[in-house]
Motif scaffolding. Structure first.
Motif, short mmCIF file in Angstrom:
data_model
loop_
_atom_site.label_atom_id
_atom_site.label_comp_id
_atom_site.label_asym_id
_atom_site.label_seq_id
_atom_site.Cartn_x
_atom_site.Cartn_y
_atom_site.Cartn_z
N ALA A 455 -62.41 -28.81 -8.33
CA ALA A 455 -62.42 -28.17 -9.41
C ALA A 455 -63.38 -27.04 -9.28
O ALA A 455 -63.15 -25.91 -10.52
CB ALA A 455 -62.75 -29.01 -10.70
N PRO A 458 -62.13 -21.48 -6.33
CA PRO A 458 -61.23 -20.58 -7.08
C PRO A 458 -59.89 -21.21 -7.28
O PRO A 458 -59.26 -21.85 -6.46
CB PRO A 458 -61.30 -19.37 -6.38
N TRP A 459 -59.15 -20.74 -8.25
CA TRP A 459 -57.85 -21.07 -8.57
C TRP A 459 -56.75 -20.92 -7.54
O TRP A 459 -56.06 -21.74 -7.27
CB TRP A 459 -57.38 -20.26 -10.09
N ARG A 462 -57.41 -23.51 -5.15
CA ARG A 462 -56.97 -24.88 -5.40
C ARG A 462 -55.44 -25.07 -5.47
O ARG A 462 -54.76 -26.06 -4.99
CB ARG A 462 -57.36 -25.06 -6.95
N TRP A 463 -54.74 -23.81 -5.84
CA TRP A 463 -53.33 -24.01 -5.68
C TRP A 463 -52.77 -23.91 -4.32
O TRP A 463 -51.72 -24.53 -4.20
CB TRP A 463 -52.57 -22.74 -6.82
N TYR A 466 -53.03 -27.59 -3.71
CA TYR A 466 -51.72 -28.43 -4.24
C TYR A 466 -50.47 -28.06 -3.63
O TYR A 466 -49.88 -29.36 -3.40
CB TYR A 466 -51.77 -28.07 -5.80
#
Length: 489
Positions: A455, A458-459, A462-463, A466
């Motif tokens: 969490a 940085p986004w 994270r992606w 994922y």
């Protein structure tokens, strides 16, 4: 309905959407209906057994709550225990004890007829929801928990679909208050739950189901593979298969519950990092081991008795635990081995400390712990042979041949393994990679909070993670809706 099936892929988003779209007063009813639909997707008529267990224990709990002392509550406790354990005995153990009695009578040359066998299909999850309900009844009897007065809420506690068929075995004091609260839509919690579900799916379809392709040929026909290197390979593969399978299920269950706003207790804490067998059982299937501790071991006297009685208590608990897993002597021996490990661990504690002082290991705690982890892993892996083997004869055959064939040189051993795996080379490579990734993430997780760490990234990072995990699942996973190992219990 399996978590790793297309059916669940449609079912779960639909339930989540309806859950957060409905007014709070209707959400409990939705979850109860969804839970019974989830259970009935296996065999609809056994939902009546689940409902009967729920109704009897609800009524027994309510009646006990109106009685002032334990003596007056005792008949209701007895009614609940006899009903729950009797149901478990009929469906799961009747034929086992019947066959054992016939075999014993034949050994003693007694003229005893076999009698009829019961052709009953074992209801999925019966051991789990029975123990959960029995734990609730005992807590109410002891006065540790107020009886739930709302039948629908109690029915949801028994049947909540994420943990209905394979745990974790939850306690009333932990779950019932959560069913009384409203759970608002929380984006962060939902994302956290989905991450946990994705990781659980990876452990199931990439780790466990790939390893099963190596494990099943050997354990299903051990006499066709009598060489020690192959048997050791299959044993190690199953050691990680069962962890990936069961902890993967638990992650899926905990993640699904978290998406809906509920928290389940942790059921695994990196068990193969344990430095002793007692520590292993504080990290493996925590909900079951704590259930046996609280409702069997402590009432027997626990460790607050003479040493001989304490050793008996340990052995008794683990023999019962082995039998809980299945009506087969392989499980009884598996439980007995772990009971013996624990007895010897307790008995030899002074000798271990003396040896550590004499050898200098006491001054090197890291080395001492590493040695303990290695020894514990070998002991646990050996016991898994009896857990996985189809029969006791197969398990003993594998045990006797583990050390055969090692006189071959390294090239011959490698050739033997490659010949065996000629149809499974991709599985070997994928399984090795998947197990390594799983162990690396679990090791990191034992020192940090993976959810918090992810969490905080940085986004974009994270992606990437994922998408990478999704690609690993899609390209390396086996999607033939293979059942979870613990569904048979």
């Amino acid at each position: 309905m399996l978590f790793n099936s297309l059916h669940f892929l449609v079912f779960f988003p639909l339930v989540v959407g309806l859950y957060y779209g409905l007014p709070p007063r209707w959400r409990g009813a939705l979850l109860l209906l969804a839970s019974y639909y989830f259970y009935m997707s296996w065999r609809a008529e056994y939902a009546l057994l689940l409902l009967a267990t729920t109704a009897l224990d609800y009524y027994s709990g309510v009646r006990m709550s109106r009685l002032p002392d334990k003596r007056q509550r005792r008949p209701w406790l007895a009614l609940s225990l006899i009903s729950n354990l009797g149901t478990l005995f009929i469906f799961k153990y009747f034929n086992f004890f019947r066959d054992a009695a016939v075999a014993l009578a034949g050994t003693l040359h007694l003229p005893v007829g076999a009698g009829p066998a019961l052709g009953l299909l074992l209801p999925v999850g019966v051991s789990f929801y029975t123990f959960q309900s029995v734990g609730y009844i005992i807590d109410v009897y002891q006065g540790r928990l107020a009886a739930e007065q709302n039948f629908g809420r109690f029915a949801l506690f028994v049947a909540f679909f994420p943990q209905l068929v394979a745990g974790p075995i939850e306690r009333g004091g932990h779950m019932l208050p959560q069913f009384r609260r409203e759970h608002d839509f929380d984006y962060g919690r939902i994302v956290s739950g989905l991450r946990l579900m994705a990781w659980g799916l990876f452990k199931k379809v990439v780790v466990a189901d790939r390893l099963a392709l190596l494990v099943n040929p050997v354990f299903n026909s051990p006499r066709q593979h009598p060489e020690g290197p192959l048997l050791v390979l299959a044993t190690l593969a199953f050691t990680f298969q069962i962890y990936g399978d069961f902890s993967g299920y638990t992650d899926l269950a905990r993640g699904a519950a978290r998406v809906l706003g509920f928290d389940f207790n942790l059921n695994f804490r990196q068990p193969y990092q344990s430095a002793s067998v007692p520590e292993f059982w504080r990290r493996w299937h925590i909900s079951l081991s704590s259930w046996f501790r609280d409702y069997v071991y402590i009432p027997l006297g626990g460790s607050r008795v003479a040493p001989a009685r304490a050793y008996f208590n340990l052995l008794a608990v683990f023999l019962i635990s082995g039998l809980w897993h299945g009506a087969n002597f392989t499980f009884v021996v598996w439980g007995g081995l772990h009971g013996l490990y624990l007895v010897l661990s307790t008995w030899a504690r002074p000798a271990r400390e003396w040896l550590a002082q004499r050898t200098g290991l006491a001054a090197h705690p890291g080395l001492r712990r590493g040695l303990g982890v290695a020894i514990t892993f070998v002991l646990v892996a050996y016991a898994w042979i009896f857990f996985r083997a189809n029969t006791l004869d197969d398990a003993l055959f594998i045990s006797r041949h583990l050390l055969t064939g090692w006189q071959l040189n390294g090239h011959q051993v490698a050739t033997l393994l490659l010949d065996f795996s000629q149809h499974y080379r991709p599985e070997l490579a994928v399984a090795a990679f998947a197990v390594g990734l799983m162990l690396a993430v679990e090791y990191f997780g034992s020192r940090h909070s993976p959810q918090a760490w992810v969490a905080a990234q940085p986004w974009a990072t994270r992606w990437v993670g994922y998408v990478g995990l999704a690609l690993l699942i899609l390209y390396l996973g086996i999607f033939n809706s293979t059942s979870f190992i613990y569904f048979q219990f």
